[in-house]
Design a protein around this motif. Structure first.
Motif, PDB file in Angstrom:
ATOM      1  N   TRP A   4      46.126  45.591  36.291  1.00  0.00           N
ATOM      2  CA  TRP A   4      45.699  44.252  35.912  1.00  0.00           C
ATOM      3  C   TRP A   4      45.382  43.441  37.424  1.00  0.00           C
ATOM      4  O   TRP A   4      44.558  42.793  37.703  1.00  0.00           O
ATOM      5  N   ASP A   5      46.292  43.548  38.421  1.00  0.00           N
ATOM      6  CA  ASP A   5      46.410  43.083  39.667  1.00  0.00           C
ATOM      7  C   ASP A   5      44.902  43.714  40.435  1.00  0.00           C
ATOM      8  O   ASP A   5      44.589  42.715  41.020  1.00  0.00           O
ATOM      9  N   SER A   8      41.973  42.072  39.016  1.00  0.00           N
ATOM     10  CA  SER A   8      41.925  40.698  39.156  1.00  0.00           C
ATOM     11  C   SER A   8      41.344  40.757  40.795  1.00  0.00           C
ATOM     12  O   SER A   8      40.496  39.850  41.075  1.00  0.00           O
ATOM     13  N   GLU A  15      43.224  34.632  36.946  1.00  0.00           N
ATOM     14  CA  GLU A  15      43.727  34.371  35.781  1.00  0.00           C
ATOM     15  C   GLU A  15      44.362  35.684  35.215  1.00  0.00           C
ATOM     16  O   GLU A  15      45.233  35.819  34.405  1.00  0.00           O
ATOM     17  N   ILE A  16      43.622  36.984  35.762  1.00  0.00           N
ATOM     18  CA  ILE A  16      44.132  38.367  34.870  1.00  0.00           C
ATOM     19  C   ILE A  16      45.313  38.647  35.872  1.00  0.00           C
ATOM     20  O   ILE A  16      45.679  39.943  35.550  1.00  0.00           O
ATOM     21  N   HIS A  17      45.487  38.213  37.163  1.00  0.00           N
ATOM     22  CA  HIS A  17      46.733  38.906  37.811  1.00  0.00           C
ATOM     23  C   HIS A  17      48.094  38.605  37.032  1.00  0.00           C
ATOM     24  O   HIS A  17      48.327  37.319  36.524  1.00  0.00           O
TER      25      HIS A  17
END
Length: 98
Positions: A4-5, A8, A15-17
């Motif tokens: 996810w990081d 991002s 916001e997805i971090h």
């Protein structure tokens, strides 16, 4: 969480971090909070969340049933490849986000 990081970073969607996630007690609440984030293309974000969750689920099944273990970078490459295919297939909102 590294997946996810990295996504991002690739998409410039902070916001997805994982550090931006709100604590939640269920997947439904996590999804609802993440999918409602104020981003430039919310529909694209929802497509990305579905794509990542589905890919991670498939990798989980491969690990359990086929004993096939992929590295995080291999899973991330699969996600990027699938995103490209989804975009070629007409996922214009995902394209706007990517």
């Amino acid at each position: 969480m590294h997946i996810w990081d990295e996504l991002s970073r690739c998409t410039s969607v902070a916001e997805i971090h994982h550090t931006a996630w709100q604590p939640s007690t269920s997947v439904h609440l996590w999804w609802s909070g993440l999918a409602a984030a104020p981003v430039r293309d919310r529909r694209g974000l929802r497509s990305l969340i579905i794509l990542v969750a589905w890919t991670i689920w498939c990798e989980r099944n491969l690990r359990i049933f086929d004993r096939n273990v992929a590295t995080e970078s291999q899973v991330l490459a699969k996600i990027k490849d699938k995103a490209g295919l989804w975009i070629l297939g007409g996922a214009k909102h995902l394209a706007n986000l990517w």
